[in-house]
Scaffold this motif. Structure first.
Motif, PDB file in Angstrom:
ATOM      1  N   UNK A  19     -13.700  -0.584   4.285  1.00  0.00           N
ATOM      2  CA  UNK A  19     -12.205  -0.430   3.662  1.00  0.00           C
ATOM      3  C   UNK A  19     -11.958   1.073   3.827  1.00  0.00           C
ATOM      4  N   UNK A  20     -10.768   1.354   4.493  1.00  0.00           N
ATOM      5  CA  UNK A  20     -10.326   2.877   4.431  1.00  0.00           C
ATOM      6  C   UNK A  20     -10.122   3.315   3.111  1.00  0.00           C
ATOM      7  N   UNK A  21     -10.227   4.681   2.656  1.00  0.00           N
ATOM      8  CA  UNK A  21      -9.728   5.087   1.535  1.00  0.00           C
ATOM      9  C   UNK A  21      -9.324   6.617   1.650  1.00  0.00           C
ATOM     10  N   UNK A  22      -8.869   7.035   0.511  1.00  0.00           N
ATOM     11  CA  UNK A  22      -8.072   8.232   0.471  1.00  0.00           C
ATOM     12  C   UNK A  22      -8.671   9.003  -0.891  1.00  0.00           C
ATOM     13  N   UNK A  23      -9.198  10.297  -0.665  1.00  0.00           N
ATOM     14  CA  UNK A  23      -9.461  10.981  -1.657  1.00  0.00           C
ATOM     15  C   UNK A  23      -8.596  11.162  -2.682  1.00  0.00           C
ATOM     16  N   UNK A  31      -9.697   6.260  -3.306  1.00  0.00           N
ATOM     17  CA  UNK A  31      -8.948   5.239  -3.535  1.00  0.00           C
ATOM     18  C   UNK A  31      -8.969   4.131  -2.506  1.00  0.00           C
ATOM     19  N   UNK A  32      -9.464   2.960  -2.669  1.00  0.00           N
ATOM     20  CA  UNK A  32      -9.633   2.204  -1.329  1.00  0.00           C
ATOM     21  C   UNK A  32      -8.330   1.586  -0.847  1.00  0.00           C
ATOM     22  N   UNK A  33      -7.839   1.448   0.382  1.00  0.00           N
ATOM     23  CA  UNK A  33      -6.634   0.878   0.721  1.00  0.00           C
ATOM     24  C   UNK A  33      -6.734  -0.198   1.531  1.00  0.00           C
ATOM     25  N   UNK A  34      -5.858  -1.405   1.118  1.00  0.00           N
ATOM     26  CA  UNK A  34      -5.825  -2.615   1.559  1.00  0.00           C
ATOM     27  C   UNK A  34      -4.556  -2.887   2.473  1.00  0.00           C
ATOM     28  N   UNK A  35      -3.397  -2.395   1.898  1.00  0.00           N
ATOM     29  CA  UNK A  35      -2.102  -2.462   2.854  1.00  0.00           C
ATOM     30  C   UNK A  35      -1.236  -1.211   2.527  1.00  0.00           C
ATOM     31  N   UNK A  36      -0.674  -1.109   3.783  1.00  0.00           N
ATOM     32  CA  UNK A  36       0.470  -0.166   3.878  1.00  0.00           C
ATOM     33  C   UNK A  36       1.810  -0.620   3.972  1.00  0.00           C
ATOM     34  N   UNK A  37       2.625  -0.338   3.107  1.00  0.00           N
ATOM     35  CA  UNK A  37       4.170  -0.766   3.213  1.00  0.00           C
ATOM     36  C   UNK A  37       4.923   0.459   3.562  1.00  0.00           C
ATOM     37  N   UNK A  38       5.875   0.337   4.539  1.00  0.00           N
ATOM     38  CA  UNK A  38       6.832   1.707   4.505  1.00  0.00           C
ATOM     39  C   UNK A  38       8.237   1.176   4.547  1.00  0.00           C
ATOM     40  N   UNK A  39       9.004   2.160   3.835  1.00  0.00           N
ATOM     41  CA  UNK A  39      10.615   1.943   3.675  1.00  0.00           C
ATOM     42  C   UNK A  39      11.134   2.486   5.039  1.00  0.00           C
ATOM     43  N   UNK A  40      12.078   1.717   5.573  1.00  0.00           N
ATOM     44  CA  UNK A  40      12.873   2.343   6.607  1.00  0.00           C
ATOM     45  C   UNK A  40      14.294   2.875   6.089  1.00  0.00           C
ATOM     46  N   UNK A  41      14.644   3.898   6.902  1.00  0.00           N
ATOM     47  CA  UNK A  41      16.013   4.577   6.604  1.00  0.00           C
ATOM     48  C   UNK A  41      16.186   4.747   5.201  1.00  0.00           C
ATOM     49  N   UNK A  42      15.574   5.566   4.499  1.00  0.00           N
ATOM     50  CA  UNK A  42      15.715   5.582   3.019  1.00  0.00           C
ATOM     51  C   UNK A  42      16.227   7.014   2.636  1.00  0.00           C
ATOM     52  N   UNK A  43      16.606   7.733   3.579  1.00  0.00           N
ATOM     53  CA  UNK A  43      17.336   8.973   3.551  1.00  0.00           C
ATOM     54  C   UNK A  43      18.774   8.913   4.345  1.00  0.00           C
ATOM     55  N   UNK A  44      19.864   9.101   3.877  1.00  0.00           N
ATOM     56  CA  UNK A  44      21.152   8.939   4.304  1.00  0.00           C
ATOM     57  C   UNK A  44      21.252   9.661   5.763  1.00  0.00           C
ATOM     58  N   UNK A  45      20.891  10.874   5.610  1.00  0.00           N
ATOM     59  CA  UNK A  45      21.057  11.722   6.851  1.00  0.00           C
ATOM     60  C   UNK A  45      20.249  11.194   8.017  1.00  0.00           C
ATOM     61  N   UNK A 196       5.966  -9.587  -2.661  1.00  0.00           N
ATOM     62  CA  UNK A 196       4.702  -9.544  -2.816  1.00  0.00           C
ATOM     63  C   UNK A 196       3.944  -9.256  -3.989  1.00  0.00           C
ATOM     64  N   UNK A 197       2.829  -9.896  -4.309  1.00  0.00           N
ATOM     65  CA  UNK A 197       1.823  -9.422  -5.363  1.00  0.00           C
ATOM     66  C   UNK A 197       1.287  -8.206  -4.996  1.00  0.00           C
ATOM     67  N   UNK A 198       1.989  -7.151  -5.590  1.00  0.00           N
ATOM     68  CA  UNK A 198       1.395  -5.766  -5.394  1.00  0.00           C
ATOM     69  C   UNK A 198       0.226  -5.389  -6.325  1.00  0.00           C
ATOM     70  N   UNK A 199      -0.499  -4.541  -6.065  1.00  0.00           N
ATOM     71  CA  UNK A 199      -1.723  -4.256  -6.688  1.00  0.00           C
ATOM     72  C   UNK A 199      -2.389  -2.887  -6.275  1.00  0.00           C
ATOM     73  N   UNK A 200      -3.654  -2.821  -6.961  1.00  0.00           N
ATOM     74  CA  UNK A 200      -4.395  -1.639  -6.551  1.00  0.00           C
ATOM     75  C   UNK A 200      -4.616  -1.564  -4.982  1.00  0.00           C
ATOM     76  N   UNK A 201      -4.640  -0.408  -4.203  1.00  0.00           N
ATOM     77  CA  UNK A 201      -4.888  -0.549  -2.865  1.00  0.00           C
ATOM     78  C   UNK A 201      -3.880  -0.574  -1.989  1.00  0.00           C
ATOM     79  N   UNK A 202      -2.645  -0.552  -2.540  1.00  0.00           N
ATOM     80  CA  UNK A 202      -1.250  -0.980  -1.966  1.00  0.00           C
ATOM     81  C   UNK A 202      -0.673   0.550  -1.875  1.00  0.00           C
TER      82      UNK A 202
END
Length: 239
Positions: A19-23, A31-45, A196-202
């Protein structure tokens, strides 16, 4: 009847990936990573520079595989299939507790920490898909496209109006403030937790300011958010 206690543990046809992790900044823990979500177009400019209307009805998302994760300081090859490889500087939020249908006011309680990150993008493939009303996977979800610096625990970082900046070879390309986010961190967590049921690793990459642009082999990227560890990436030749 089979006695489950006597069964041998399963074997795998190839080694099971770790499992990938982040120091975590200042600690030996990761911190072990299970999922990566990304928000699109979240700055007006940024929405405007991409040629679309600012959408304030609700945030929207795309995902990256955890296997796209790469740590700050890496040198990555110019990715295949693109002629327009872009940087996107972002605040990353790490979830630290179970979170489902969380109220906006309660959302900060489920945050483990924050980091500076890069959402690297094959822009030509993304725009081609957008034009054909297809998913963005080819443009966003590819190897070594989710760059991240060490996490800073939430108790050591007070989310406010911090500057968020990115330079390429020392030249400033992105320069904004976290208060410019259309959807705040608590609003994002609350909204995403309806689906989603978010949790540790997201991890949640919260969107990029205006000023995105291309990089080529030999370029050095530096992204900073005041109070967090910087994120760095250098671009190598195509592999």
């Amino acid at each position: 009847m089979t006695d489950l206690a006597t069964l041998e543990p399963p074997t795998f046809v190839f080694p099971r990936p770790a499992l990938p992790s982040v120091p975590v900044r200042g600690e030996r823990a990761e911190y072990p990573v299970r999922r990566i979500f990304c928000v699109g177009r979240n700055y007006a400019d940024h929405a405007r520079e991409m040629g679309v209307e600012v959408d304030r009805e609700a945030p929207f998302y795309f995902t990256k595989s955890p296997l796209t994760l790469v740590h700050t300081g890496a040198r990555v090859p110019y990715p295949p299939g693109t002629q327009n490889y872009h940087y996107e500087m972002e605040l990353v939020v790490a979830i630290g507790a179970e979170a489902y249908q969380v109220a906006v006011a309660d959302a900060p309680k489920v945050v483990f920490g924050y980091a500076a990150g890069l959402d690297m993008t094959r822009r030509d493939l993304q725009l081609e898909a957008r034009g054909k009303q297809r998913p963005w996977d080819f443009g966003k979800d590819f190897e070594q496209s989710a760059v991240i610096a060490p996490l800073t625990r939430a108790g050591r970082f007070a989310l406010a109006d911090q500057p968020i900046r990115l330079t390429v070879n020392g030249a400033v390309k992105q320069d904004a403030h976290l208060s410019d986010l259309i959807w705040s961190v608590p609003e994002i967590i609350s909204h995403l937790s309806r689906y989603y049921h978010l949790g540790p690793g997201d991890l949640i990459y919260t969107g990029t300011p205006a000023g995105v642009g291309p990089v080529v082999a030999g370029d050095a990227i530096l992204g900073t958010i005041e109070g967090l560890a910087a994120v760095e990436l250098s671009v190598g030749a195509a592999a």
